[in-house]
Design an enzyme around this catalytic site. Structure first.
Site, PDB file in Angstrom:
ATOM      1  N   VAL A  54     -20.447   0.300  -4.353  1.00  0.00           N
ATOM      2  CA  VAL A  54     -20.788  -1.121  -3.988  1.00  0.00           C
ATOM      3  C   VAL A  54     -22.231  -1.604  -3.562  1.00  0.00           C
ATOM      4  CG1 VAL A  54     -19.952  -3.295  -2.584  1.00  0.00           C
ATOM      5  CG2 VAL A  54     -18.332  -1.655  -3.798  1.00  0.00           C
ATOM      6  N   LYS A  84       0.831  -1.139   0.027  1.00  0.00           N
ATOM      7  CA  LYS A  84      -0.013  -0.023   0.227  1.00  0.00           C
ATOM      8  C   LYS A  84       0.880   1.194   0.180  1.00  0.00           C
ATOM      9  CE  LYS A  84      -4.481   0.916   0.437  1.00  0.00           C
ATOM     10  NZ  LYS A  84      -5.695   0.321  -0.155  1.00  0.00           N
ATOM     11  N   GLY A 117     -25.347   1.848   3.543  1.00  0.00           N
ATOM     12  CA  GLY A 117     -24.365   2.653   2.437  1.00  0.00           C
ATOM     13  C   GLY A 117     -24.901   2.039   1.042  1.00  0.00           C
ATOM     14  N   VAL A 118     -25.269   2.739   0.247  1.00  0.00           N
ATOM     15  CA  VAL A 118     -25.710   2.553  -1.146  1.00  0.00           C
ATOM     16  C   VAL A 118     -24.804   3.471  -2.038  1.00  0.00           C
ATOM     17  CG1 VAL A 118     -27.962   1.532  -0.738  1.00  0.00           C
ATOM     18  CG2 VAL A 118     -27.877   4.039  -0.921  1.00  0.00           C
ATOM     19  N   GLY A 119     -23.620   3.440  -1.739  1.00  0.00           N
ATOM     20  CA  GLY A 119     -22.598   4.106  -2.914  1.00  0.00           C
ATOM     21  C   GLY A 119     -22.447   2.968  -3.931  1.00  0.00           C
TER      22      GLY A 119
HETATM   23  P1  NAD Z   1     -18.641   4.711  -1.948  1.00  0.00           P
HETATM   24  O1  NAD Z   1     -18.045   5.882  -1.212  1.00  0.00           O
HETATM   25  O2  NAD Z   1     -19.273   4.735  -3.265  1.00  0.00           O
HETATM   26  O3  NAD Z   1     -19.848   4.378  -0.869  1.00  0.00           O
HETATM   27  C1  NAD Z   1     -19.859   4.574   0.286  1.00  0.00           C
HETATM   28  C2  NAD Z   1     -21.560   4.903   0.778  1.00  0.00           C
HETATM   29  O4  NAD Z   1     -21.460   4.916   2.237  1.00  0.00           O
HETATM   30  C3  NAD Z   1     -21.586   6.389   0.230  1.00  0.00           C
HETATM   31  O5  NAD Z   1     -22.923   6.478  -0.446  1.00  0.00           O
HETATM   32  C4  NAD Z   1     -21.802   6.974   1.659  1.00  0.00           C
HETATM   33  O6  NAD Z   1     -22.675   8.522   1.403  1.00  0.00           O
HETATM   34  C5  NAD Z   1     -22.120   6.207   2.396  1.00  0.00           C
HETATM   35  N1  NAD Z   1     -22.292   6.351   4.084  1.00  0.00           N
HETATM   36  C6  NAD Z   1     -21.214   7.161   4.578  1.00  0.00           C
HETATM   37  N2  NAD Z   1     -21.494   7.141   5.998  1.00  0.00           N
HETATM   38  C7  NAD Z   1     -22.616   6.514   6.056  1.00  0.00           C
HETATM   39  C8  NAD Z   1     -23.354   6.202   7.182  1.00  0.00           C
HETATM   40  N3  NAD Z   1     -22.924   6.514   8.658  1.00  0.00           N
HETATM   41  N4  NAD Z   1     -24.208   5.454   7.137  1.00  0.00           N
HETATM   42  C9  NAD Z   1     -24.681   4.897   5.857  1.00  0.00           C
HETATM   43  N5  NAD Z   1     -23.895   5.281   4.826  1.00  0.00           N
HETATM   44  C10 NAD Z   1     -22.863   6.010   4.857  1.00  0.00           C
HETATM   45  O7  NAD Z   1     -17.632   3.479  -1.557  1.00  0.00           O
HETATM   46  P2  NAD Z   1     -17.662   2.114  -2.050  1.00  0.00           P
HETATM   47  O8  NAD Z   1     -16.879   2.264  -3.444  1.00  0.00           O
HETATM   48  O9  NAD Z   1     -19.235   1.690  -2.631  1.00  0.00           O
HETATM   49  O10 NAD Z   1     -17.092   1.369  -0.946  1.00  0.00           O
HETATM   50  C11 NAD Z   1     -17.669   1.004   0.149  1.00  0.00           C
HETATM   51  C12 NAD Z   1     -17.157   0.217   1.091  1.00  0.00           C
HETATM   52  O11 NAD Z   1     -16.678  -0.953   0.435  1.00  0.00           O
HETATM   53  C13 NAD Z   1     -15.915   0.884   1.533  1.00  0.00           C
HETATM   54  O12 NAD Z   1     -15.539   0.525   2.982  1.00  0.00           O
HETATM   55  C14 NAD Z   1     -14.724   0.287   0.708  1.00  0.00           C
HETATM   56  O13 NAD Z   1     -13.274   0.455   1.470  1.00  0.00           O
HETATM   57  C15 NAD Z   1     -15.180  -1.081   0.391  1.00  0.00           C
HETATM   58  N6  NAD Z   1     -14.651  -1.678  -0.780  1.00  0.00           N
HETATM   59  C16 NAD Z   1     -15.143  -1.287  -2.093  1.00  0.00           C
HETATM   60  C17 NAD Z   1     -14.416  -1.717  -3.206  1.00  0.00           C
HETATM   61  C18 NAD Z   1     -14.870  -1.286  -4.643  1.00  0.00           C
HETATM   62  O14 NAD Z   1     -14.835  -2.176  -5.589  1.00  0.00           O
HETATM   63  N7  NAD Z   1     -15.403  -0.155  -4.614  1.00  0.00           N
HETATM   64  C19 NAD Z   1     -13.634  -3.043  -3.112  1.00  0.00           C
HETATM   65  C20 NAD Z   1     -13.465  -3.605  -1.726  1.00  0.00           C
HETATM   66  C21 NAD Z   1     -13.871  -2.840  -0.648  1.00  0.00           C
END
Ligand code: NAD
Length: 353
Positions: free
Chosen positions: A183, A80, A179-181
């Site tokens: 993933v 990292k 969290g509906v970002g």
């Molecule tokens: P993202 O930032 O797109 O989504 C995260 C979501 O969580 C956002 O919509 C945000 O508004 C929401 N959020 C923040 N605080 C919150 C709370 N207190 N309660 C509810 N929702 C809240 O990120 P992502 O890419 O979807 O990743 C999500 C998680 O998965 C992270 O922990 C990331 O490290 C992990 N991850 C992602 C990937 C990937 O391919 N994107 C791969 C492995 C792990």
């Protein structure tokens, strides 16, 4: 505390610090292990309060990448990079070119990619100085957004855990998604298509409305998501979702989601296990994203094109590995996260010898 005594150090092969006077770049590239292949893991840009905080973060994150990459069986070790600085105010193209030179100086023992605070455009600048960059856009080897692949792995993992814990399929099962970002949104659509009922929470109202419109999900507050009467709690936001406050509130038997570092402490994983609940170790169930990145590294190394079939093969194998973790947890009466850590360490040790 010295570096070698730090609890986060745990057998790192190399910790490289670089300073570039012209751009002010301060970066730490931490290589935990190359036993299974060159170390791979994203670069995080963060306004750490001091170098020690940055070092601790780099060490923890690179070790976690070693375990994740070992379980994903992708021929990569764990590493990292962290850049000390505010990504909103201190980014310049020259800074990332200097970062590229730092990556290059590690001589191919570390491949970088995106993480918090770093965009594909930043990586494009790093790429001017080194070839050890994945996560770029617009070339044949490019793997694109890893989130759909991560979500597909999480979806299959949720399905597997529901089969194990409830002996049923997803039809009619309620899943609470925190969290509906990137993933969480893809996961919600897949679960909806499989007949699951959804309850969702996020701080982003637009994202919530969009998913609710597509899936009929019920929206609750970010605090109420822990009290939902759901078979599955799927953390897809930040780390530490399962902690001493939230664990007693969860109603279902399954914790399975995409977020990293879901357990606030290892002890919480033990308490969860003792309650008869099933936790899908985060770095196993969410390994789809790094598999996708590995597909890009593989294509770059071979000078060929990205191969989705290779990614699908690895994702299927990852689900078999998750099944093995769950089996061993039952057979050995031990929490899943302990079993996963042991399996990852054994794979790394086997690679070393
Ligand atoms: P993202 O930032 O797109 O989504 C995260 C979501 O969580 C956002 O919509 C945000 O508004 C929401 N959020 C923040 N605080 C919150 C709370 N207190 N309660 C509810 N929702 C809240 O990120 P992502 O890419 O979807 O990743 C999500 C998680 O998965 C992270 O922990 C990331 O490290 C992990 N991850 C992602 C990937 C990937 O391919 N994107 C791969 C492995 C792990």
């Amino acid at each position: 505390m010295t570096l070698f005594d730090s609890p986060a150090f745990e057998g790192h092969e190399g910790v490289h610090t670089f300073f570039d006077e012209k751009t002010g770049l301060k970066t730490i590239i931490s290589v935990h292990s190359t036993a299974l292949g060159p170390a791979a893991g994203g670069c995080r840009m963060w306004a750490y309060p001091d170098a020690e905080a940055a070092l601790t973060d780099a060490l923890k994150l690179s070790r976690a990448m070693s375990y994740k990459n070992a379980m994903a069986d992708i021929g990569l070790g764990g590493g990292k990079a962290v850049i000390i600085g505010d990504s909103r105010t201190q980014k310049t193209p020259e800074l990332f070119e200097a970062f590229g030179r730092a990556v290059d100086a590690v001589g191919g023992r570390y491949w970088t990619a995106e993480d918090v605070g770093v965009s594909p455009e930043d990586l494009q600048n790093a790429r001017k100085q080194t070839r050890y960059v994945a996560g770029l856009e617009g070339h044949a080897a490019a793997s694109g957004d890893p989130s759909p692949v991560t979500a597909e792995g999480v979806f299959r993992g949720v399905k597997l855990c529901v089969e194990r814990a409830y002996n049923r399929d997803l039809n009619g099962v309620t899943v609470a998604i925190q969290g509906v970002g990137h993933v969480g949104a893809y996961l919600a659509e897949k679960l909806h298509a499989a007949g699951a009922k959804l309850v969702i929470a996020d701080v982003n109202q637009t994202a919530l409305d969009e998913i609710a419109a597509k899936t009929g999900a019920k929206i609750v507050s970010t605090d109420a998501i822990f009290d939902v009467d759901a078979e599955v709690f799927a953390p897809c936001a930040l780390g530490g979702a399962v902690n001493a406050d939230t664990l007693p509130r969860l109603k279902g038997k399954v914790v399975a989601g995409g977020a990293n570092n879901q357990l606030a402490t290892p002890e919480i994983g033990r308490i969860l296990f003792d309650k008869g609940m099933l936790y899908a170790p985060d770095y196993v169930i969410n390994g789809g994203g790094i598999i996708n990145v590995a597909g890009e590294i593989r294509a770059l190394e071979a000078g060929g094109a990205f191969d989705p079939a290779w990614v699908e093969g690895k994702l299927s194998t990852l689900m078999l590995t998750l099944g093995e973790v769950l089996d061993r947890s039952v057979a050995e009466k031990r929490p899943t996260h302990e079993v996963a850590n042991e399996m990852a360490k054994a794979r790394i040790a086997a690679g070393r010898s």
